[in-house]
Motif scaffolding. Structure first.
Motif, mmCIF file in Angstrom:
data_model
loop_
_atom_site.group_PDB
_atom_site.id
_atom_site.type_symbol
_atom_site.label_atom_id
_atom_site.label_comp_id
_atom_site.label_asym_id
_atom_site.label_seq_id
_atom_site.Cartn_x
_atom_site.Cartn_y
_atom_site.Cartn_z
ATOM 1 N N GLN A 25 0.831 -1.204 0.000
ATOM 2 C CA GLN A 25 0.000 0.000 0.000
ATOM 3 C C GLN A 25 0.865 1.254 0.000
ATOM 4 O O GLN A 25 0.561 2.224 -0.692
ATOM 5 N N LYS A 26 1.979 1.233 0.735
ATOM 6 C CA LYS A 26 2.835 2.410 0.849
ATOM 7 C C LYS A 26 3.694 2.660 -0.386
ATOM 8 O O LYS A 26 3.872 3.808 -0.789
ATOM 9 N N ILE A 27 4.269 1.596 -0.969
ATOM 10 C CA ILE A 27 5.211 1.820 -2.071
ATOM 11 C C ILE A 27 4.812 1.145 -3.379
ATOM 12 O O ILE A 27 5.536 1.249 -4.366
ATOM 13 N N GLY A 28 3.677 0.463 -3.381
ATOM 14 C CA GLY A 28 3.176 -0.110 -4.625
ATOM 15 C C GLY A 28 3.699 -1.497 -4.959
ATOM 16 O O GLY A 28 3.298 -2.086 -5.956
ATOM 17 N N MET A 29 4.588 -2.023 -4.144
ATOM 18 C CA MET A 29 5.145 -3.362 -4.363
ATOM 19 C C MET A 29 5.764 -3.853 -3.068
ATOM 20 O O MET A 29 5.973 -3.072 -2.136
ATOM 21 N N VAL A 30 6.054 -5.140 -3.028
ATOM 22 C CA VAL A 30 6.834 -5.703 -1.923
ATOM 23 C C VAL A 30 8.162 -6.123 -2.546
ATOM 24 O O VAL A 30 8.234 -7.120 -3.256
ATOM 25 N N PRO A 31 9.213 -5.317 -2.333
ATOM 26 C CA PRO A 31 10.511 -5.688 -2.898
ATOM 27 C C PRO A 31 10.932 -7.088 -2.440
ATOM 28 O O PRO A 31 10.618 -7.506 -1.323
ATOM 29 N N ASN A 32 11.625 -7.786 -3.301
ATOM 30 C CA ASN A 32 12.054 -9.147 -2.990
ATOM 31 C C ASN A 32 12.832 -9.238 -1.685
ATOM 32 O O ASN A 32 12.726 -10.222 -0.966
ATOM 33 N N ILE A 33 13.610 -8.204 -1.353
ATOM 34 C CA ILE A 33 14.392 -8.251 -0.122
ATOM 35 C C ILE A 33 13.463 -8.264 1.094
ATOM 36 O O ILE A 33 13.675 -9.019 2.037
ATOM 37 N N TYR A 34 12.401 -7.464 1.059
ATOM 38 C CA TYR A 34 11.443 -7.455 2.165
ATOM 39 C C TYR A 34 10.679 -8.772 2.222
ATOM 40 O O TYR A 34 10.443 -9.318 3.302
ATOM 41 N N ALA A 35 10.281 -9.271 1.063
ATOM 42 C CA ALA A 35 9.557 -10.538 1.029
ATOM 43 C C ALA A 35 10.407 -11.657 1.622
ATOM 44 O O ALA A 35 9.914 -12.494 2.386
ATOM 45 N N THR A 36 11.682 -11.649 1.297
ATOM 46 C CA THR A 36 12.572 -12.694 1.803
ATOM 47 C C THR A 36 12.759 -12.575 3.308
ATOM 48 O O THR A 36 12.712 -13.583 4.029
ATOM 49 N N ILE A 37 12.944 -11.365 3.793
ATOM 50 C CA ILE A 37 13.016 -11.172 5.245
ATOM 51 C C ILE A 37 11.704 -11.642 5.874
ATOM 52 O O ILE A 37 11.679 -12.152 6.987
ATOM 53 N N GLY A 38 10.601 -11.537 5.110
ATOM 54 C CA GLY A 38 9.278 -11.927 5.580
ATOM 55 C C GLY A 38 9.095 -13.409 5.859
ATOM 56 O O GLY A 38 8.056 -13.814 6.377
ATOM 57 N N TYR A 39 10.090 -14.236 5.544
ATOM 58 C CA TYR A 39 10.019 -15.625 6.013
ATOM 59 C C TYR A 39 9.801 -15.618 7.514
ATOM 60 O O TYR A 39 9.180 -16.520 8.065
ATOM 61 N N SER A 40 10.319 -14.570 8.178
ATOM 62 C CA SER A 40 10.083 -14.376 9.608
ATOM 63 C C SER A 40 9.332 -13.058 9.773
ATOM 64 O O SER A 40 9.884 -11.984 9.503
ATOM 65 N N ALA A 41 8.081 -13.136 10.214
ATOM 66 C CA ALA A 41 7.304 -11.911 10.447
ATOM 67 C C ALA A 41 8.000 -11.029 11.479
ATOM 68 O O ALA A 41 8.029 -9.801 11.346
#
Length: 184
Positions: A25-41
């Motif tokens: 919502q804030k930047i229009g995408m979820v960059p791959n680096i954030y998605a990868t860190i997202g393995y751990s909420a």
């Protein structure tokens, strides 16, 4: 080495999904680096809070991007070189300036001392030369700015390390290698 895939929203925990939604919502995408860190909420939530806090420190957005470029180059992170080259250009840097900043130098004296110290902090594992630190203070920075810079280097090192260990796909235009730029 293990092959890491960038997780989709459906492949992460519900808490990470909510963070993905907020980032998108804030930047229009979820960059791959954030998605990868997202393995751990927990890791993603902690990292984004830490990163967001950096905007309240001693350095403006353009200066923070300069640090990110220098640190990404020093840590050999092709993902962050690409991402911060793109973001740096959005903040007013030219292609040539992004290459110089990655090399730890700038024609702007304020930026020059910032990136020189950031690069040295990274390459020397937090043990810059006295001369580099004194050059930083001679430019008018204080102890608070030094602490902010150390934490800004740490902030960028986190994503550099995540990329370097996972080798995830770059979802920004690939940054020109410094060697190629020097030959041009």
């Amino acid at each position: 080495m293990r092959k890491f895939e960038v997780p989709t929203r459906e492949q992460v925990a519900p808490a990470a999904q909510a963070i993905f939604d907020d980032v998108k919502q804030k930047i229009g995408m979820v960059p791959n680096i954030y998605a990868t860190i997202g393995y751990s909420a927990n890791a993603l939530d902690s990292y984004l809070a830490f990163q967001g806090a950096q905007a309240k420190g001693s350095f403006n957005a353009k200066e923070r991007e300069a640090v990110a470029l220098a640190v990404a180059q020093a840590n050999g992170c092709s993902y962050c070189q690409a991402a911060h080259t793109a973001i740096g250009k959005m903040n007013g840097f030219s292609e040539e300036e992004t290459l110089n900043l990655r090399a730890g130098k700038s024609g702007n004296e304020r930026l020059n001392v910032i990136v020189a110290l950031a690069r040295e902090l990274t390459l020397k594992h937090g043990r810059p030369s006295s001369e580099t630190v004194e050059n930083f203070f001679a430019q008018g920075f204080d102890n608070a700015a030094l602490m902010d810079l150390v934490l800004l280097v740490a902030d960028n090192t986190v994503t550099n390390y995540v990329n370097n260990v996972t080798e995830i796909a770059i979802d920004f235009p690939v940054a020109k290698p410094l060697e190629e730029a020097a030959e041009a």
